[in-house]
Design a protein around this motif. Structure first.
Motif, short mmCIF file in Angstrom:
data_model
loop_
_atom_site.label_atom_id
_atom_site.label_comp_id
_atom_site.label_asym_id
_atom_site.label_seq_id
_atom_site.Cartn_x
_atom_site.Cartn_y
_atom_site.Cartn_z
N VAL A 66 0.85 -1.18 0.03
CA VAL A 66 -0.04 0.00 0.08
C VAL A 66 0.77 1.39 0.23
N SER A 67 1.98 1.14 0.87
CA SER A 67 2.72 2.49 1.04
C SER A 67 4.04 2.40 0.47
N ARG A 68 4.79 1.45 0.67
CA ARG A 68 6.41 1.35 0.24
C ARG A 68 6.65 0.48 -0.48
N PHE A 69 5.98 0.06 -1.53
CA PHE A 69 6.21 -0.95 -2.55
C PHE A 69 7.65 -0.32 -3.49
N PRO A 70 8.63 -1.17 -3.55
CA PRO A 70 9.99 -0.75 -4.02
C PRO A 70 9.71 -0.60 -5.68
N THR A 71 10.38 0.56 -5.87
CA THR A 71 10.02 1.10 -7.28
C THR A 71 11.21 0.51 -8.24
N ASN A 72 12.39 0.10 -7.55
CA ASN A 72 13.44 -0.36 -8.51
C ASN A 72 13.24 -1.88 -9.04
N LEU A 73 12.17 -2.41 -8.70
CA LEU A 73 12.07 -3.96 -9.19
C LEU A 73 11.30 -3.83 -10.62
N ASN A 74 11.87 -5.07 -11.48
CA ASN A 74 11.49 -5.14 -13.06
C ASN A 74 10.17 -5.95 -12.85
N PRO A 75 9.27 -5.36 -13.48
CA PRO A 75 7.94 -6.25 -13.66
C PRO A 75 8.13 -7.51 -14.43
N ASP A 76 9.21 -7.49 -15.22
CA ASP A 76 9.48 -8.60 -16.27
C ASP A 76 10.12 -9.77 -15.52
N SER A 77 10.90 -9.46 -14.47
CA SER A 77 11.31 -10.51 -13.78
C SER A 77 10.86 -10.93 -12.37
N VAL A 78 10.06 -10.00 -11.63
CA VAL A 78 9.32 -10.31 -10.51
C VAL A 78 7.78 -10.73 -10.51
N VAL A 79 7.59 -11.59 -9.66
CA VAL A 79 5.92 -11.93 -9.24
C VAL A 79 5.98 -11.41 -7.98
N VAL A 80 4.89 -10.49 -7.83
CA VAL A 80 4.47 -9.99 -6.47
C VAL A 80 3.56 -11.10 -5.88
N GLU A 81 3.89 -11.57 -4.75
CA GLU A 81 3.03 -12.43 -3.93
C GLU A 81 2.57 -11.83 -2.64
N LEU A 82 1.39 -12.00 -2.54
CA LEU A 82 0.46 -11.12 -1.43
C LEU A 82 0.57 -11.98 -0.05
N ALA A 83 1.23 -11.54 1.06
CA ALA A 83 1.21 -12.30 2.36
C ALA A 83 -0.05 -12.71 2.77
N ASN A 84 -1.10 -11.72 2.58
CA ASN A 84 -2.41 -12.25 3.25
C ASN A 84 -3.54 -11.45 2.13
N PRO A 85 -3.76 -12.43 1.18
CA PRO A 85 -4.82 -11.83 0.03
C PRO A 85 -6.20 -11.74 0.64
N ALA A 86 -6.64 -12.25 1.84
CA ALA A 86 -7.90 -12.02 2.37
C ALA A 86 -7.88 -10.66 3.23
N ASP A 87 -6.81 -10.24 3.23
CA ASP A 87 -6.92 -8.69 4.09
C ASP A 87 -7.87 -7.64 3.49
N THR A 88 -8.46 -7.07 4.36
CA THR A 88 -9.36 -6.13 3.79
C THR A 88 -9.04 -4.55 4.08
#
Length: 417
Positions: free
Chosen positions: A71-93
């Protein structure tokens, strides 16, 4: 900066590495860590700053992120072509998570969730998800495989890829393929496919001879040269290995004797053993050879750090040959009867060397992100934990470089790499 992590391979149906999941020691549940600025500076100043390319090579990286980070501190230096973002808690509301995931998707990242109960379809965020991970080890023990099988068609209809986690045997791998999973996480590929006593084919006897030479105290350069010259592939690979930039950035090596003069006897023995391993296991997934390479270098660095002699390079050889059971589909006790390895190597492979047993326990701690084992072995070996992480990272980078030399030559390994 990715200093304190473990990586675990995710393979496809052909046992080729699709990605590595990165597990961070400083992050909750292995998630991307939330370092305070002061700690981040300390790490950057004191430890080699590895990037994702160093850790994962050219493969995709799965990284878990907490809701706060997304939500607030996602690192901007990661490459979307080589990184899959996994959610720690997908049920989080939590407020903003859905919008953050929408933004991350718009940046080009794929999203993954851990969904052992396969109920993710009930969450608002599900339409954004590309990859669903399912811990099938739990399902086996509480009879939920039927439930998983029932849900899989719906996930495929939604164009979601499925990763089976905790796949720990070849039979389990086959079951998960039959269920409809696309990818597989676990060390099943290191396990023997069938424990049968079989003799090595005559075509491998040059390799057996080389293995014997690598473990001798006195190195016979003429005999070793004769063995290699019998096989054009071996000659080609030796020079390819030794001229790999990971090993040798300055001089073009043209022969084994030239290499011996340049590199020295101990390093040549290591490469003779390395050649042997890659040739004796050229019908196996490249990742098991890659793991063997990382173990070999890590054991070698540990032995050097502990002040043990390295001629012959016993620690390197034991690390390199530690996964022979999975490579040859035999028990280690049967393997050592067939291969003319030195007694010190045989005994260590059979668990009769306390020092190297500690190395084995330590490397398994790193491979599986069991950090308590790393802490325990650090005390037993009297090496600072941070130093151990540095040595393991060095081994990974070295293994990546050697892997590149192997994969461009072996047809089987290349197809599976």
């Amino acid at each position: 900066m990715f200093a304190f992590i473990a990586r675990q391979p995710i393979l496809d149906k052909e046992k080729s590495v699709f990605a590595y999941e990165l597990l961070f020691r400083d992050g909750k549940g292995g998630a991307y860590p939330e370092h305070q600025e002061e700690k981040s500076k300390f790490i950057a100043d004191n430890f080699h700053p590895l990037g994702l390319d160093d850790i994962s090579g050219e493969k995709t990286s799965f990284i878990t992120f907490s809701t706060d980070t997304l939500v607030s501190r996602f690192p901007t230096n990661l490459n979307p072509d080589s990184v899959v973002v996994e959610l720690a808690n997908p049920a989080d509301t939590s407020n903003g998570l859905f919008e953050a995931c929408q933004h991350i998707k718009q940046m080009g990242f794929k999203l993954a969730i851990d969904d052992p109960m396969m109920i993710g379809a009930e969450h608002d965020i599900f339409p954004l998800i590309d990859i669903v991970k399912v811990d099938v080890s739990k399902a086996r023990f509480d009879n939920r495989l039927e439930n998983i099988e029932k849900h899989i068609p719906r996930y495929h209809d939604e164009n979601k890829k499925l990763v089976a986690e905790q796949v720990d045997s070849q039979d389990h791998f086959t079951t998960c393929i039959d269920l409809g999973f696309d990818f597989f996480q676990g060390y099943f590929f290191c396990q023997p496919e069938a424990r049968i006593l079989r003799q090595l084919p005559a075509s491998k006897m040059n390799i057996v001879d080389l293995m014997a030479e690598s473990g001798k105290v006195n190195f016979d350069i003429d005999r070793t040269t004769q063995i290699i010259e019998r096989d054009a592939t071996l000659s080609f690979l030796l020079l390819k290995f030794i001229n790999n930039p990971t090993i040798n950035k300055r001089y073009k090596i043209t022969s084994l004797k030239h290499a011996l003069n340049y590199m020295g006897e101990v390093e040549i023995k290591k490469f003779i053993a390395l050649l042997s391993l890659t040739h004796i296991a050229d019908d196996k997934p490249l990742e098991i050879i890659h793991m063997s390479l990382v173990r070999a270098k890590f054991f070698d660095l540990l032995a050097e750090r502990r002040g043990f002699k390295n001629n012959p390079p016993i620690a390197f050889l034991v690390g390199l040959f530690s996964l022979l059971e999975g490579l040859l589909d035999q028990s280690m006790s049967d393997i050592v009867k067939q291969l003319p390895l030195a007694d010190d190597v045989n005994n260590a492979l059979l668990g009769k060397n306390a020092e190297l047993n500690n190395y084995s326990a330590l490397v398994r701690g790193f491979e599986s992100a069991i950090w308590m084992n790393v802490i325990k072995q650090a005390k037993l070996l009297d090496i600072d934990q941070k130093q151990l992480h540095m040595l393991y990272n060095q081994a990974i980078v070295w293994g990546n470089g050697i892997r590149s030399a192997i994969s461009t030559h072996f047809p089987t390994a290349s197809a599976q790499g």
